[in-house]
Enzyme design. Sequence first.
Site, PDB file in Angstrom:
ATOM      1  N   ASN A   9      -1.675   8.638   3.238  1.00  0.00           N
ATOM      2  CA  ASN A   9      -0.574   8.837   2.286  1.00  0.00           C
ATOM      3  C   ASN A   9      -0.914   8.010   1.050  1.00  0.00           C
ATOM      4  O   ASN A   9      -0.768   6.793   1.064  1.00  0.00           O
ATOM      5  CB  ASN A   9       0.750   8.369   2.921  1.00  0.00           C
ATOM      6  CG  ASN A   9       1.898   8.410   1.918  1.00  0.00           C
ATOM      7  OD1 ASN A   9       1.755   8.911   0.810  1.00  0.00           O
ATOM      8  ND2 ASN A   9       3.043   7.875   2.327  1.00  0.00           N
ATOM      9  N   TRP A  10      -1.394   8.701   0.035  1.00  0.00           N
ATOM     10  CA  TRP A  10      -1.861   7.978  -1.161  1.00  0.00           C
ATOM     11  C   TRP A  10      -0.708   7.373  -1.959  1.00  0.00           C
ATOM     12  O   TRP A  10      -0.930   6.566  -2.845  1.00  0.00           O
ATOM     13  CB  TRP A  10      -2.650   8.925  -2.065  1.00  0.00           C
ATOM     14  CG  TRP A  10      -4.018   9.292  -1.553  1.00  0.00           C
ATOM     15  CD1 TRP A  10      -4.593   8.923  -0.365  1.00  0.00           C
ATOM     16  CD2 TRP A  10      -5.003  10.083  -2.236  1.00  0.00           C
ATOM     17  NE1 TRP A  10      -5.856   9.445  -0.264  1.00  0.00           N
ATOM     18  CE2 TRP A  10      -6.135  10.168  -1.401  1.00  0.00           C
ATOM     19  CE3 TRP A  10      -5.034  10.744  -3.457  1.00  0.00           C
ATOM     20  CZ2 TRP A  10      -7.288  10.873  -1.769  1.00  0.00           C
ATOM     21  CZ3 TRP A  10      -6.177  11.454  -3.825  1.00  0.00           C
ATOM     22  CH2 TRP A  10      -7.294  11.506  -2.987  1.00  0.00           C
ATOM     23  N   LYS A  11       0.501   7.811  -1.700  1.00  0.00           N
ATOM     24  CA  LYS A  11       1.668   7.377  -2.492  1.00  0.00           C
ATOM     25  C   LYS A  11       1.385   7.635  -3.975  1.00  0.00           C
ATOM     26  O   LYS A  11       0.683   8.595  -4.288  1.00  0.00           O
ATOM     27  CB  LYS A  11       2.022   5.925  -2.173  1.00  0.00           C
ATOM     28  CG  LYS A  11       2.178   5.720  -0.658  1.00  0.00           C
ATOM     29  CD  LYS A  11       2.843   4.453  -0.274  1.00  0.00           C
ATOM     30  CE  LYS A  11       2.949   4.386   1.255  1.00  0.00           C
ATOM     31  NZ  LYS A  11       3.631   3.192   1.757  1.00  0.00           N
ATOM     32  N   HIS A  95       9.912  10.211   4.352  1.00  0.00           N
ATOM     33  CA  HIS A  95       9.284   8.885   4.288  1.00  0.00           C
ATOM     34  C   HIS A  95      10.356   7.854   3.918  1.00  0.00           C
ATOM     35  O   HIS A  95      11.262   8.140   3.134  1.00  0.00           O
ATOM     36  CB  HIS A  95       8.161   8.880   3.246  1.00  0.00           C
ATOM     37  CG  HIS A  95       7.319   7.640   3.334  1.00  0.00           C
ATOM     38  ND1 HIS A  95       7.725   6.441   2.789  1.00  0.00           N
ATOM     39  CD2 HIS A  95       6.132   7.399   3.940  1.00  0.00           C
ATOM     40  CE1 HIS A  95       6.798   5.524   3.051  1.00  0.00           C
ATOM     41  NE2 HIS A  95       5.821   6.085   3.748  1.00  0.00           N
ATOM     42  N   GLU A  97      10.347   5.446   1.988  1.00  0.00           N
ATOM     43  CA  GLU A  97      10.485   5.185   0.545  1.00  0.00           C
ATOM     44  C   GLU A  97      11.356   6.249  -0.115  1.00  0.00           C
ATOM     45  O   GLU A  97      12.087   5.977  -1.066  1.00  0.00           O
ATOM     46  CB  GLU A  97       9.087   5.096  -0.097  1.00  0.00           C
ATOM     47  CG  GLU A  97       8.409   3.781   0.260  1.00  0.00           C
ATOM     48  CD  GLU A  97       6.896   3.823   0.320  1.00  0.00           C
ATOM     49  OE1 GLU A  97       6.280   4.772  -0.200  1.00  0.00           O
ATOM     50  OE2 GLU A  97       6.323   2.883   0.910  1.00  0.00           O
ATOM     51  N   GLU A 167       7.353   5.159  11.591  1.00  0.00           N
ATOM     52  CA  GLU A 167       6.993   4.140  10.604  1.00  0.00           C
ATOM     53  C   GLU A 167       8.121   3.120  10.499  1.00  0.00           C
ATOM     54  O   GLU A 167       9.087   3.338   9.761  1.00  0.00           O
ATOM     55  CB  GLU A 167       6.770   4.790   9.228  1.00  0.00           C
ATOM     56  CG  GLU A 167       5.638   5.793   9.187  1.00  0.00           C
ATOM     57  CD  GLU A 167       5.010   5.888   7.801  1.00  0.00           C
ATOM     58  OE1 GLU A 167       3.787   5.783   7.733  1.00  0.00           O
ATOM     59  OE2 GLU A 167       5.743   6.029   6.805  1.00  0.00           O
ATOM     60  N   GLY A 173       3.600  -1.541   4.127  1.00  0.00           N
ATOM     61  CA  GLY A 173       3.131  -2.268   2.952  1.00  0.00           C
ATOM     62  C   GLY A 173       3.374  -3.762   3.020  1.00  0.00           C
ATOM     63  O   GLY A 173       3.236  -4.466   2.021  1.00  0.00           O
ATOM     64  N   SER A 212       1.109  -0.558   7.884  1.00  0.00           N
ATOM     65  CA  SER A 212       0.050  -1.565   7.856  1.00  0.00           C
ATOM     66  C   SER A 212      -1.055  -1.328   8.894  1.00  0.00           C
ATOM     67  O   SER A 212      -1.556  -2.268   9.500  1.00  0.00           O
ATOM     68  CB  SER A 212       0.640  -2.978   8.002  1.00  0.00           C
ATOM     69  OG  SER A 212       1.515  -3.256   6.934  1.00  0.00           O
ATOM     70  N   GLY A 233      -1.178   4.184   4.638  1.00  0.00           N
ATOM     71  CA  GLY A 233      -0.885   3.986   3.223  1.00  0.00           C
ATOM     72  C   GLY A 233      -2.048   3.299   2.530  1.00  0.00           C
ATOM     73  O   GLY A 233      -3.087   3.906   2.262  1.00  0.00           O
ATOM     74  N   GLY A 234      -1.883   2.012   2.257  1.00  0.00           N
ATOM     75  CA  GLY A 234      -2.858   1.252   1.462  1.00  0.00           C
ATOM     76  C   GLY A 234      -4.305   1.451   1.891  1.00  0.00           C
ATOM     77  O   GLY A 234      -5.194   1.638   1.045  1.00  0.00           O
TER      78      GLY A 234
HETATM   79  P1  13P Z   1       0.913   1.024   4.578  1.00  0.00           P
HETATM   80  O1  13P Z   1      -0.203   1.526   5.468  1.00  0.00           O
HETATM   81  O2  13P Z   1       0.452   0.663   3.199  1.00  0.00           O
HETATM   82  O3  13P Z   1       1.717  -0.049   5.244  1.00  0.00           O
HETATM   83  O4  13P Z   1       1.906   2.265   4.373  1.00  0.00           O
HETATM   84  C1  13P Z   1       2.309   2.976   5.470  1.00  0.00           C
HETATM   85  C2  13P Z   1       2.991   4.194   5.001  1.00  0.00           C
HETATM   86  O5  13P Z   1       4.044   4.138   4.395  1.00  0.00           O
HETATM   87  C3  13P Z   1       2.351   5.489   5.272  1.00  0.00           C
HETATM   88  O6  13P Z   1       3.210   6.535   4.993  1.00  0.00           O
END
Ligand code: 13P
Length: 251
Positions: A9-11, A95, A97, A167, A173, A212, A233-234
């Site tokens: 998930n590149w956000k 998600h 967010e 999640e 994050g 994470s 994510g990251g």
């Molecule tokens: P991180 O891996 O950066 O914690 O993010 C997880 C995420 O929100 C994937 O959708």
Amino acid sequence: MRKKLVAGNWKMYGNLVENEQLLSAVIAGLNGLRDAQVAVCVPYPYLPSVQNKLQHTHISWGAQNVSQYEKGAYTGEISASMLNDFGCHYVIVGHSERRTLFGEDNRTVAEKYLAVQRAGITPILCVGETLAQREAGTTEQIIEEQLAAVIDLAGIETLSKAVIAYEPVWAIGTGKTASPQQAQDVHAFIRKKVAVQDIDIAKELTILYGGSVKAGNASELFAMSDIDGGLIGGASLVANDFITICRAVHN
Ligand code: 13P
């Protein structure tokens, strides 16, 4: 056998040049991992270039959000059928967010899930509790409500063409990962809840862990019996880390 999947998930990160470099490195690094199910969910404007880059590889692509509406005067929105035009295999819905920063409630998430299903795309439905909810002992209740909203609207049978991502909000994050056992407990709970309604769908349901996930902790998470891969994510923005995580799911 349940399908294993690692989805990035590149956000809201990346640009044309960085995406090109990242994907070139990931394609090269995953070469030979033929039956690997790997996907990247990218910002909307990059879908055409990502499609172009990935279409002859084993890596799939998708989006991070979608409108619940099919078409109409909804300025700034993107429909599921538009995503179909760019070959999206997956769309992330619900998600945390989106839920917390953009006010999406369970009903809206369920409508988006249904819109994605109707377009023939696989939704990656995110569920998860906040730290306060976990500390209050309401994790299972929250997850159950998030799941029920979707099942009630779309029907249990749609889960045969969906992916769920657990999640925990407190792990996203933050560098704090759920322990493998904490994650396994919630994954098993989700599978059990689905099994009450349809045991065959529950057995085949791919449930990802997100929050994470890093190159260093992916193997121990993916070793748990109800964890079928990850939503990353990251670490999905760093080619070598993402490649290591993708390989971990297939070991
Ligand atoms: P991180 O891996 O950066 O914690 O993010 C997880 C995420 O929100 C994937 O959708």
